[in-house]
Design an enzyme around this catalytic site. Sequence first.
Site, PDB file in Angstrom:
ATOM      1  N   GLY A 251      46.104  52.556  46.841  1.00  8.05           N
ATOM      2  CA  GLY A 251      45.742  52.217  45.270  1.00  8.05           C
ATOM      3  C   GLY A 251      47.207  51.587  44.666  1.00  8.05           C
ATOM      4  O   GLY A 251      47.726  51.040  43.748  1.00  8.05           O
ATOM      5  N   GLU A 293      44.592  55.305  52.539  1.00  8.23           N
ATOM      6  CA  GLU A 293      43.986  53.902  52.555  1.00  8.23           C
ATOM      7  C   GLU A 293      44.602  52.933  51.692  1.00  8.23           C
ATOM      8  O   GLU A 293      43.965  52.255  51.111  1.00  8.23           O
ATOM      9  CB  GLU A 293      42.814  54.448  52.177  1.00  8.23           C
ATOM     10  CG  GLU A 293      41.661  55.581  52.960  1.00  8.23           C
ATOM     11  CD  GLU A 293      40.570  56.377  52.362  1.00  8.23           C
ATOM     12  OE1 GLU A 293      40.457  55.776  50.704  1.00  8.23           O
ATOM     13  OE2 GLU A 293      40.149  57.443  52.677  1.00  8.23           O
ATOM     14  N   PRO A 294      45.590  52.537  52.193  1.00 10.71           N
ATOM     15  CA  PRO A 294      46.063  50.958  51.491  1.00 10.71           C
ATOM     16  C   PRO A 294      45.052  49.717  52.311  1.00 10.71           C
ATOM     17  O   PRO A 294      44.837  50.073  52.770  1.00 10.71           O
ATOM     18  CB  PRO A 294      47.494  51.247  52.395  1.00 10.71           C
ATOM     19  CG  PRO A 294      47.364  51.973  53.593  1.00 10.71           C
ATOM     20  CD  PRO A 294      46.502  52.543  53.090  1.00 10.71           C
ATOM     21  N   GLY A 295      44.580  49.495  50.909  1.00 12.32           N
ATOM     22  CA  GLY A 295      44.147  47.422  50.877  1.00 12.32           C
ATOM     23  C   GLY A 295      44.904  46.456  50.644  1.00 12.32           C
ATOM     24  O   GLY A 295      45.236  45.671  51.606  1.00 12.32           O
ATOM     25  N   ARG A 296      44.733  46.454  49.543  1.00 10.32           N
ATOM     26  CA  ARG A 296      45.660  45.598  48.707  1.00 10.32           C
ATOM     27  C   ARG A 296      46.661  45.030  49.179  1.00 10.32           C
ATOM     28  O   ARG A 296      47.474  44.191  49.681  1.00 10.32           O
ATOM     29  CB  ARG A 296      45.656  45.655  47.474  1.00 10.32           C
ATOM     30  CG  ARG A 296      46.622  44.741  46.664  1.00 10.32           C
ATOM     31  CD  ARG A 296      46.740  45.307  44.546  1.00 10.32           C
ATOM     32  NE  ARG A 296      45.683  45.939  44.419  1.00 10.32           N
ATOM     33  CZ  ARG A 296      44.588  45.296  43.301  1.00 10.32           C
ATOM     34  NH1 ARG A 296      43.959  43.875  43.549  1.00 10.32           N
ATOM     35  NH2 ARG A 296      43.484  45.761  42.922  1.00 10.32           N
ATOM     36  N   TYR A 337      39.094  40.953  35.460  1.00  9.95           N
ATOM     37  CA  TYR A 337      39.913  41.746  35.366  1.00  9.95           C
ATOM     38  C   TYR A 337      40.835  41.314  34.062  1.00  9.95           C
ATOM     39  O   TYR A 337      41.797  41.857  34.098  1.00  9.95           O
ATOM     40  CB  TYR A 337      40.804  42.749  36.502  1.00  9.95           C
ATOM     41  CG  TYR A 337      40.158  43.225  37.555  1.00  9.95           C
ATOM     42  CD1 TYR A 337      38.843  44.023  37.310  1.00  9.95           C
ATOM     43  CD2 TYR A 337      39.731  42.836  38.493  1.00  9.95           C
ATOM     44  CE1 TYR A 337      37.829  45.040  38.179  1.00  9.95           C
ATOM     45  CE2 TYR A 337      38.694  42.748  39.906  1.00  9.95           C
ATOM     46  CZ  TYR A 337      38.202  43.591  39.459  1.00  9.95           C
ATOM     47  OH  TYR A 337      37.328  44.791  40.809  1.00  9.95           O
ATOM     48  N   CYS A 364      30.176  26.755  36.227  1.00 11.46           N
ATOM     49  CA  CYS A 364      29.398  26.239  35.111  1.00 11.46           C
ATOM     50  C   CYS A 364      29.798  27.336  33.953  1.00 11.46           C
ATOM     51  O   CYS A 364      28.560  28.422  33.297  1.00 11.46           O
ATOM     52  CB  CYS A 364      27.996  25.809  34.579  1.00 11.46           C
ATOM     53  SG  CYS A 364      27.238  23.781  35.730  1.00 11.46           S
ATOM     54  N   GLU A 365      30.572  27.908  33.542  1.00 13.35           N
ATOM     55  CA  GLU A 365      31.453  28.916  32.784  1.00 13.35           C
ATOM     56  C   GLU A 365      31.951  28.177  31.914  1.00 13.35           C
ATOM     57  O   GLU A 365      33.809  28.327  32.688  1.00 13.35           O
ATOM     58  CB  GLU A 365      31.065  30.419  33.669  1.00 13.35           C
ATOM     59  CG  GLU A 365      29.699  30.838  34.505  1.00 13.35           C
ATOM     60  CD  GLU A 365      29.435  32.141  33.231  1.00 13.35           C
ATOM     61  OE1 GLU A 365      29.626  32.899  32.997  1.00 13.35           O
ATOM     62  OE2 GLU A 365      28.461  32.363  34.540  1.00 13.35           O
ATOM     63  N   TYR A 393      40.395  41.282  47.765  1.00 16.89           N
ATOM     64  CA  TYR A 393      39.487  41.619  46.712  1.00 16.89           C
ATOM     65  C   TYR A 393      39.650  39.507  46.182  1.00 16.89           C
ATOM     66  O   TYR A 393      38.842  39.377  45.126  1.00 16.89           O
ATOM     67  CB  TYR A 393      40.273  42.064  45.314  1.00 16.89           C
ATOM     68  CG  TYR A 393      39.926  43.908  45.969  1.00 16.89           C
ATOM     69  CD1 TYR A 393      39.347  44.385  46.324  1.00 16.89           C
ATOM     70  CD2 TYR A 393      41.856  44.047  45.932  1.00 16.89           C
ATOM     71  CE1 TYR A 393      39.795  45.565  46.770  1.00 16.89           C
ATOM     72  CE2 TYR A 393      41.622  45.211  46.150  1.00 16.89           C
ATOM     73  CZ  TYR A 393      40.512  46.166  46.953  1.00 16.89           C
ATOM     74  OH  TYR A 393      40.853  47.210  47.128  1.00 16.89           O
TER      75      TYR A 393
END
Length: 444
Positions: A251, A293-296, A337, A364-365, A393
């Site tokens: 987090g 559990e660090p990810g980012r 987000y 195409c959005e 991510y």
Amino acid sequence: MKTKSDGIGLFGDLSVKDHRLIVGGCDAAGLAEKYGTPLYVFDVERAEKTAAAYLNVLKKEYPDSTVCFASKAFCCKAIYKILSKIGLGADVVSGGELYTAIEGGADLEKIYFHGNNKTEREIEYALSAGVKNFVVDSERELRLLQKYAGNCKANVLVRVNPGVEAHTHRFIQTTAPDSKFGFSIADGTAEDIIKSISSYDKLHFVGIACHIGSQIFEPQSFEIAIDKMTDFIVKLNKSGIEVERLDLGGGFGVHYIAGDKPLTPEAYMKNSAVYLKKAVAARGIKSPHLIVEPGRSIVGEAGITLYSVGAIKTIKNLKTYAAVDGGMFENPRVSLYDAEYTAVIADKADIKGDKVYSIAGKCCESGDILIDNIVLPELKENDVLAVLTTGAYHYSMASNYNRNAVPPVIAVKNGRSAYMVKPQTYEDIARNDVIPDFSEDFKC
Ligand code: LLP
């Protein structure tokens, strides 16, 4: 010449030489020319340094601990090779992440299998592959573990919801009272499920886990979580239940834009570790083995994405779009987000601009905008644009929307570059397509 964080918002170990962006000792524009765009670039040393910093802080402040890399942030074989060499374990949430972790050489003893709805097949696969630690998030999962454990005993941690309000985007906040994750401590369901584990002879309850959200800046959020989790340990102890392990999830926030002011990973980790020591002492409970559990925070700032500028279009008196060859298929975070990013032109990285652009993707959005209203020097067709902090991510959330190919990932280190993930071809994208032939043996 090395100019770090020079006011235009360069993060991590990026530097600028003769106005050119340098990453891992490689010239970013040169990488774009060599490998093509869009291109994910991953600074290996930067991730290694952060991972080592976590271990060093914990060695000093809370040695009885394991750092697991949160695979969901960036999952490919090479990342496990890199991080397990330093001593990290892995948090996985699917059979696919588990397979990749095993193939990449992750230490099985240090793999924690998370997920709120692991399938029967995934549980069977994990147990047969030798995974020992399961973070359970449903009663059904206990039954499945019991069914497939065979001659082994599965270590069970229970994901609980401590009900901490962390200030981050609603969808990346995970402990709101109505979250789909975890069992509530407040309403007693967490305690009930933990008590029920003793009735399964193949399961061994070892601890509790929480994860309060992602991209969190305030260290106080983690302190509140530690208070709630250690209070809960006291409660469990009173019911005669020992808690050997405490998993606090990940987090910690990173820089995306100049206004982001995260602490360093070391500072976050030190704060949590010291706070936990005090919380344990104050409550007179046995020190649990700590899992984080660090990810980012390990991979986020280690990544940048390189694009080529294509169509430039001005809507008079309104805005100028500069379209790039990427978009929501390789960065869905903006549309999901409202994420914000910093970008520089790879060969004018420290030149302040005076033109305002909206950087559009090629999907195409209408919502496929990567950065709205960024000030840059005047853009020309084929300029290489570098978007920063894309290591977490991005690749892991990429898709083939509009049948765009997922970009390759290039590892850079000490002025050298090599593929970490090879480019996808059109054949790769269509590999599993089948034109159904109903004349074949096709009985329902
Ligand atoms: N542990 C658990 C149980 C988690 O659910 C997560 C992230 C982590 C660890 C790693 O958290 P980190 O250190 O990376 O913040 N796709 C979103 C982020 C979703 C995070 C989900 N869980 C995004 O792009 O911002």
